[in-house]
Motif scaffolding. Structure first.
Motif, PDB file in Angstrom:
ATOM      1  N   ASN A   1       7.859  -6.563 -38.566  1.00 14.25           N
ATOM      2  CA  ASN A   1       6.688  -5.770 -38.925  1.00 14.25           C
ATOM      3  C   ASN A   1       5.896  -6.558 -39.976  1.00 14.25           C
ATOM      4  O   ASN A   1       6.256  -6.570 -41.153  1.00 14.25           O
ATOM      5  CB  ASN A   1       7.115  -4.411 -39.472  1.00 14.25           C
ATOM      6  CG  ASN A   1       5.951  -3.524 -39.808  1.00 14.25           C
ATOM      7  OD1 ASN A   1       4.813  -3.954 -39.844  1.00 14.25           O
ATOM      8  ND2 ASN A   1       6.228  -2.272 -40.076  1.00 14.25           N
TER       9      ASN A   1
ATOM     10  N   ARG B   1       1.783  -5.841 -47.210  1.00 13.76           N
ATOM     11  CA  ARG B   1       1.918  -4.926 -48.366  1.00 13.76           C
ATOM     12  C   ARG B   1       2.475  -5.658 -49.580  1.00 13.76           C
ATOM     13  O   ARG B   1       2.002  -5.454 -50.706  1.00 13.76           O
ATOM     14  CB  ARG B   1       2.803  -3.731 -48.019  1.00 13.76           C
ATOM     15  CG  ARG B   1       2.087  -2.653 -47.246  1.00 13.76           C
ATOM     16  CD  ARG B   1       2.884  -1.360 -47.192  1.00 13.76           C
ATOM     17  NE  ARG B   1       4.179  -1.526 -46.545  1.00 13.76           N
ATOM     18  CZ  ARG B   1       4.410  -1.324 -45.256  1.00 13.76           C
ATOM     19  NH1 ARG B   1       3.443  -0.952 -44.456  1.00 13.76           N
ATOM     20  NH2 ARG B   1       5.629  -1.491 -44.768  1.00 13.76           N
ATOM     21  N   SER B   2       3.490  -6.491 -49.361  1.00 13.10           N
ATOM     22  CA  SER B   2       4.069  -7.242 -50.482  1.00 13.10           C
ATOM     23  C   SER B   2       3.033  -8.143 -51.135  1.00 13.10           C
ATOM     24  O   SER B   2       2.958  -8.230 -52.361  1.00 13.10           O
ATOM     25  CB  SER B   2       5.243  -8.098 -50.000  1.00 13.10           C
ATOM     26  OG  SER B   2       6.325  -7.300 -49.620  1.00 13.10           O
TER      27      SER B   2
ATOM     28  N   THR C   1      16.278 -11.410 -43.262  1.00 12.37           N
ATOM     29  CA  THR C   1      15.333 -11.000 -44.308  1.00 12.37           C
ATOM     30  C   THR C   1      15.296 -12.027 -45.436  1.00 12.37           C
ATOM     31  O   THR C   1      14.234 -12.285 -46.006  1.00 12.37           O
ATOM     32  CB  THR C   1      15.680  -9.608 -44.878  1.00 12.37           C
ATOM     33  OG1 THR C   1      17.041  -9.605 -45.323  1.00 12.37           O
ATOM     34  CG2 THR C   1      15.471  -8.516 -43.862  1.00 12.37           C
TER      35      THR C   1
ATOM     36  N   ARG D   1       3.229  -5.941 -41.346  1.00 11.57           N
ATOM     37  CA  ARG D   1       2.602  -5.113 -42.388  1.00 11.57           C
ATOM     38  C   ARG D   1       3.412  -5.109 -43.675  1.00 11.57           C
ATOM     39  O   ARG D   1       2.856  -4.941 -44.754  1.00 11.57           O
ATOM     40  CB  ARG D   1       2.392  -3.692 -41.875  1.00 11.57           C
ATOM     41  CG  ARG D   1       1.252  -3.623 -40.845  1.00 11.57           C
ATOM     42  CD  ARG D   1       1.122  -2.250 -40.296  1.00 11.57           C
ATOM     43  NE  ARG D   1       2.291  -2.041 -39.430  1.00 11.57           N
ATOM     44  CZ  ARG D   1       2.453  -1.042 -38.600  1.00 11.57           C
ATOM     45  NH1 ARG D   1       1.543  -0.122 -38.518  1.00 11.57           N
ATOM     46  NH2 ARG D   1       3.516  -0.950 -37.845  1.00 11.57           N
ATOM     47  N   LYS D   2       4.725  -5.314 -43.568  1.00  9.06           N
ATOM     48  CA  LYS D   2       5.552  -5.370 -44.780  1.00  9.06           C
ATOM     49  C   LYS D   2       5.189  -6.588 -45.618  1.00  9.06           C
ATOM     50  O   LYS D   2       5.125  -6.513 -46.841  1.00  9.06           O
ATOM     51  CB  LYS D   2       7.034  -5.391 -44.411  1.00  9.06           C
ATOM     52  CG  LYS D   2       7.514  -4.076 -43.837  1.00  9.06           C
ATOM     53  CD  LYS D   2       8.990  -4.122 -43.526  1.00  9.06           C
ATOM     54  CE  LYS D   2       9.464  -2.795 -42.979  1.00  9.06           C
ATOM     55  NZ  LYS D   2      10.914  -2.795 -42.705  1.00  9.06           N
TER      56      LYS D   2
ATOM     57  N   ASN E   1      18.567  -7.518 -40.941  1.00  8.09           N
ATOM     58  CA  ASN E   1      18.586  -7.112 -42.345  1.00  8.09           C
ATOM     59  C   ASN E   1      19.944  -7.429 -42.971  1.00  8.09           C
ATOM     60  O   ASN E   1      20.849  -7.925 -42.302  1.00  8.09           O
ATOM     61  CB  ASN E   1      18.192  -5.643 -42.503  1.00  8.09           C
ATOM     62  CG  ASN E   1      19.186  -4.678 -41.892  1.00  8.09           C
ATOM     63  OD1 ASN E   1      20.345  -5.008 -41.653  1.00  8.09           O
ATOM     64  ND2 ASN E   1      18.730  -3.468 -41.631  1.00  8.09           N
TER      65      ASN E   1
END
Length: 85
Positions: free
Chosen positions: A19, A25-26, A56, A21-22, A10
């Protein structure tokens, strides 16, 4: 489908497990079309699978580039705006 062992660095320099899932979701905040979400997400994850550690910023750039390459320019612009809001 999801790269195991991928680590995300990060902006603070901390390393965390990837992850997917991030990303999911975005993408779902950009469209309600599950086919588009699945298609784009699959391509992004496949591109990231080549990394052991990924920043990131690289993930964000990959999302934008993938959206643009697939012809979802408006989604790419909206994603950029949300990331910099």
């Amino acid at each position: 489908m999801y790269p195991g062992g991928l680590t995300v660095e990060n902006s603070a320099g901390a390393h965390i497990p990837f992850n997917s899932r991030k990303i999911h979701r975005s993408l779902t905040t950009l469209t309600n079309d599950p086919t588009v979400v699945h298609r784009v997400e699959s391509l992004i994850v496949a591109q990231l699978a080549g990394f052991d550690v990924v920043a990131t910023g690289t993930i964000e750039a990959t999302i934008v580039e993938t959206l643009e390459q697939l012809g979802y320019g408006n989604m790419a612009q909206n994603y950029r705006r949300r990331q910099h809001a």
